[in-house]
Motif scaffolding. Sequence first.
Motif, PDB file in Angstrom:
ATOM      1  N   VAL A  80     -33.132   2.552 -12.755  1.00  0.00           N
ATOM      2  CA  VAL A  80     -34.235   1.737 -12.748  1.00  0.00           C
ATOM      3  C   VAL A  80     -33.647   0.390 -12.229  1.00  0.00           C
ATOM      4  O   VAL A  80     -32.638  -0.086 -12.025  1.00  0.00           O
ATOM      5  CB  VAL A  80     -34.315   1.232 -14.541  1.00  0.00           C
ATOM      6  CG1 VAL A  80     -34.967   2.550 -15.123  1.00  0.00           C
ATOM      7  CG2 VAL A  80     -33.191   1.022 -15.038  1.00  0.00           C
ATOM      8  N   GLY A  81     -34.893  -0.357 -11.764  1.00  0.00           N
ATOM      9  CA  GLY A  81     -34.645  -1.676 -11.131  1.00  0.00           C
ATOM     10  C   GLY A  81     -34.710  -2.793 -12.112  1.00  0.00           C
ATOM     11  O   GLY A  81     -35.180  -2.427 -13.446  1.00  0.00           O
ATOM     12  N   ILE A  82     -34.129  -3.848 -11.699  1.00  0.00           N
ATOM     13  CA  ILE A  82     -34.332  -5.058 -12.644  1.00  0.00           C
ATOM     14  C   ILE A  82     -34.187  -6.418 -11.721  1.00  0.00           C
ATOM     15  O   ILE A  82     -33.564  -6.296 -10.891  1.00  0.00           O
ATOM     16  CB  ILE A  82     -33.430  -4.963 -13.785  1.00  0.00           C
ATOM     17  CG1 ILE A  82     -33.390  -6.135 -14.738  1.00  0.00           C
ATOM     18  CG2 ILE A  82     -31.812  -5.029 -13.157  1.00  0.00           C
ATOM     19  CD1 ILE A  82     -32.338  -5.987 -15.992  1.00  0.00           C
ATOM     20  N   THR A  83     -35.251  -7.149 -12.317  1.00  0.00           N
ATOM     21  CA  THR A  83     -35.116  -8.584 -11.522  1.00  0.00           C
ATOM     22  C   THR A  83     -34.968  -9.607 -12.518  1.00  0.00           C
ATOM     23  O   THR A  83     -35.748  -9.588 -13.464  1.00  0.00           O
ATOM     24  CB  THR A  83     -36.467  -8.676 -10.302  1.00  0.00           C
ATOM     25  OG1 THR A  83     -37.661  -8.716 -11.183  1.00  0.00           O
ATOM     26  CG2 THR A  83     -36.595  -7.295  -9.598  1.00  0.00           C
ATOM     27  N   ASN A 101     -28.066   3.058 -14.952  1.00  0.00           N
ATOM     28  CA  ASN A 101     -27.768   3.076 -13.739  1.00  0.00           C
ATOM     29  C   ASN A 101     -26.155   3.438 -13.531  1.00  0.00           C
ATOM     30  O   ASN A 101     -25.636   3.734 -12.506  1.00  0.00           O
ATOM     31  CB  ASN A 101     -28.067   1.688 -12.969  1.00  0.00           C
ATOM     32  CG  ASN A 101     -29.346   1.502 -12.767  1.00  0.00           C
ATOM     33  OD1 ASN A 101     -30.285   2.336 -13.063  1.00  0.00           O
ATOM     34  ND2 ASN A 101     -29.853   0.323 -12.030  1.00  0.00           N
ATOM     35  N   LEU A 102     -25.366   3.060 -14.646  1.00  0.00           N
ATOM     36  CA  LEU A 102     -24.040   3.329 -14.371  1.00  0.00           C
ATOM     37  C   LEU A 102     -23.406   4.060 -15.583  1.00  0.00           C
ATOM     38  O   LEU A 102     -23.096   5.359 -15.034  1.00  0.00           O
ATOM     39  CB  LEU A 102     -23.051   1.831 -14.319  1.00  0.00           C
ATOM     40  CG  LEU A 102     -21.574   2.007 -14.433  1.00  0.00           C
ATOM     41  CD1 LEU A 102     -21.125   2.740 -13.104  1.00  0.00           C
ATOM     42  CD2 LEU A 102     -21.077   0.778 -14.681  1.00  0.00           C
ATOM     43  N   PHE A 103     -23.456   3.798 -16.939  1.00  0.00           N
ATOM     44  CA  PHE A 103     -23.178   4.784 -17.726  1.00  0.00           C
ATOM     45  C   PHE A 103     -23.845   6.048 -17.827  1.00  0.00           C
ATOM     46  O   PHE A 103     -23.120   7.366 -18.023  1.00  0.00           O
ATOM     47  CB  PHE A 103     -23.070   4.100 -19.082  1.00  0.00           C
ATOM     48  CG  PHE A 103     -22.427   2.789 -19.166  1.00  0.00           C
ATOM     49  CD1 PHE A 103     -20.900   2.789 -18.883  1.00  0.00           C
ATOM     50  CD2 PHE A 103     -22.984   1.449 -19.500  1.00  0.00           C
ATOM     51  CE1 PHE A 103     -20.280   1.850 -18.881  1.00  0.00           C
ATOM     52  CE2 PHE A 103     -22.279   0.286 -19.356  1.00  0.00           C
ATOM     53  CZ  PHE A 103     -20.770   0.488 -19.131  1.00  0.00           C
ATOM     54  N   PRO A 137     -29.586 -12.583  -4.499  1.00  0.00           N
ATOM     55  CA  PRO A 137     -30.418 -13.381  -5.625  1.00  0.00           C
ATOM     56  C   PRO A 137     -31.216 -12.839  -6.227  1.00  0.00           C
ATOM     57  O   PRO A 137     -32.469 -12.004  -5.795  1.00  0.00           O
ATOM     58  CB  PRO A 137     -30.647 -14.669  -4.652  1.00  0.00           C
ATOM     59  CG  PRO A 137     -30.968 -14.182  -3.180  1.00  0.00           C
ATOM     60  CD  PRO A 137     -29.752 -12.860  -3.192  1.00  0.00           C
ATOM     61  N   TYR A 138     -31.675 -13.100  -7.579  1.00  0.00           N
ATOM     62  CA  TYR A 138     -32.618 -12.404  -8.357  1.00  0.00           C
ATOM     63  C   TYR A 138     -32.500 -10.849  -8.546  1.00  0.00           C
ATOM     64  O   TYR A 138     -33.405 -10.380  -8.927  1.00  0.00           O
ATOM     65  CB  TYR A 138     -33.972 -13.024  -8.021  1.00  0.00           C
ATOM     66  CG  TYR A 138     -33.949 -14.392  -7.774  1.00  0.00           C
ATOM     67  CD1 TYR A 138     -34.161 -15.225  -9.272  1.00  0.00           C
ATOM     68  CD2 TYR A 138     -33.872 -15.248  -6.811  1.00  0.00           C
ATOM     69  CE1 TYR A 138     -34.360 -16.575  -9.179  1.00  0.00           C
ATOM     70  CE2 TYR A 138     -33.815 -16.632  -6.820  1.00  0.00           C
ATOM     71  CZ  TYR A 138     -34.041 -17.329  -8.134  1.00  0.00           C
ATOM     72  OH  TYR A 138     -33.990 -18.713  -8.185  1.00  0.00           O
ATOM     73  N   ARG A 139     -31.485 -10.203  -8.122  1.00  0.00           N
ATOM     74  CA  ARG A 139     -31.365  -8.956  -8.343  1.00  0.00           C
ATOM     75  C   ARG A 139     -29.769  -8.804  -8.436  1.00  0.00           C
ATOM     76  O   ARG A 139     -29.121  -7.657  -8.268  1.00  0.00           O
ATOM     77  CB  ARG A 139     -31.824  -8.101  -6.855  1.00  0.00           C
ATOM     78  CG  ARG A 139     -33.350  -8.131  -6.340  1.00  0.00           C
ATOM     79  CD  ARG A 139     -33.403  -7.150  -5.336  1.00  0.00           C
ATOM     80  NE  ARG A 139     -33.361  -5.860  -5.431  1.00  0.00           N
ATOM     81  CZ  ARG A 139     -33.656  -4.965  -4.573  1.00  0.00           C
ATOM     82  NH1 ARG A 139     -33.688  -5.418  -3.260  1.00  0.00           N
ATOM     83  NH2 ARG A 139     -33.266  -3.734  -4.871  1.00  0.00           N
ATOM     84  N   SER A 140     -29.187  -9.672  -9.214  1.00  0.00           N
ATOM     85  CA  SER A 140     -27.950  -9.732  -9.496  1.00  0.00           C
ATOM     86  C   SER A 140     -27.506  -8.268 -10.145  1.00  0.00           C
ATOM     87  O   SER A 140     -26.293  -7.884  -9.903  1.00  0.00           O
ATOM     88  CB  SER A 140     -27.371 -10.897 -10.177  1.00  0.00           C
ATOM     89  OG  SER A 140     -28.148 -11.104 -11.369  1.00  0.00           O
ATOM     90  N   VAL A 141     -28.090  -8.103 -11.258  1.00  0.00           N
ATOM     91  CA  VAL A 141     -28.008  -6.978 -12.216  1.00  0.00           C
ATOM     92  C   VAL A 141     -27.946  -5.737 -11.568  1.00  0.00           C
ATOM     93  O   VAL A 141     -27.032  -4.741 -11.806  1.00  0.00           O
ATOM     94  CB  VAL A 141     -28.677  -7.020 -13.681  1.00  0.00           C
ATOM     95  CG1 VAL A 141     -28.372  -5.754 -14.592  1.00  0.00           C
ATOM     96  CG2 VAL A 141     -28.487  -8.291 -14.168  1.00  0.00           C
ATOM     97  N   TYR A 142     -28.870  -5.349 -10.865  1.00  0.00           N
ATOM     98  CA  TYR A 142     -29.421  -4.273  -9.953  1.00  0.00           C
ATOM     99  C   TYR A 142     -28.119  -4.163  -9.119  1.00  0.00           C
ATOM    100  O   TYR A 142     -27.558  -2.930  -8.917  1.00  0.00           O
ATOM    101  CB  TYR A 142     -30.469  -4.356  -9.558  1.00  0.00           C
ATOM    102  CG  TYR A 142     -31.096  -3.071  -8.761  1.00  0.00           C
ATOM    103  CD1 TYR A 142     -31.094  -1.756  -9.544  1.00  0.00           C
ATOM    104  CD2 TYR A 142     -31.078  -2.782  -7.197  1.00  0.00           C
ATOM    105  CE1 TYR A 142     -31.365  -0.662  -8.825  1.00  0.00           C
ATOM    106  CE2 TYR A 142     -31.093  -1.841  -6.544  1.00  0.00           C
ATOM    107  CZ  TYR A 142     -31.490  -0.609  -7.548  1.00  0.00           C
ATOM    108  OH  TYR A 142     -31.772   0.379  -6.954  1.00  0.00           O
TER     109      TYR A 142
END
Length: 267
Positions: A80-83, A101-103, A137-142
């Motif tokens: 999933v994406g996140i912004t 996305n990871l676990f 920027p603004y996609r740090s978590v993704y």
Amino acid sequence: MSKVVLITGGSSGIGKSIGIYLQQKGFVVYGTSRNPALNKDSVFPLIKLDVRDVASIKEAVDYIITTSGKIDVVINNAGVGITGPLEEIPSEEIKNNFETNLFGPIEVMKAVLPQMRLQKSGLIINVTSIAGYMGLPYRSVYSASKGALELITEALRMEVQSFGITITNIAPGDFATNIAAGRYHAPIVKGSDYEIVYGNILQAMNEHVDSGSNPLEMAEAVYKIIETPSPKIHYKVGAFMQKFSIVLKRILPDKVYEKMLMNHYKL
């Protein structure tokens, strides 16, 4: 005997395109979805699986092994994406993104590795992202969740090579899929210091996805990896400049590269 393929997140977008393409090539394809009943028109079987639920992963893997006797290829595609500005993204949404996305991919790999060791063969392809090669920027978590999966793959690949198992990454750029509709967008907060810049960047990101490449390119790339006797560790698929941005990050001084990204995002 046809190879048996498991694709997580196979009900739409890149996963669906890969599944259709591989089935046409003669593979036995199983896709997964959190709600298979909503996709009754799927041309290949969809099994209920939520990558955030270990029990559902085990049930799906056991079902495939019982039905087909083996699992030759796993494509960890669900994601999933996140912004949003990191400061304004709720912590629970950050945790949910990493769970998916990871676990999630880690738990899928844990579930299939015993069978692959038994077979003394197997291929796992982790779908990451070109965004995982750099902090955007603004996609740090993704960027962080996909980047972490890249590194997990590098390490695990070395741990399982002696068992005849190969693990590789494939990092897509922007593709014309429904990811923009499905990702979490931190709300644009009226009066926030990030309001105008984030609003502009969010609009640009959605436009890039809408005008992205054909997911068929990813399907073709995955097929080539499966047919390659000794796959590489990393693959990138997407527009030239998206792939070239990774090269630039390697060769440019950090601050020069940072300035280039800030100019691109008009920061």
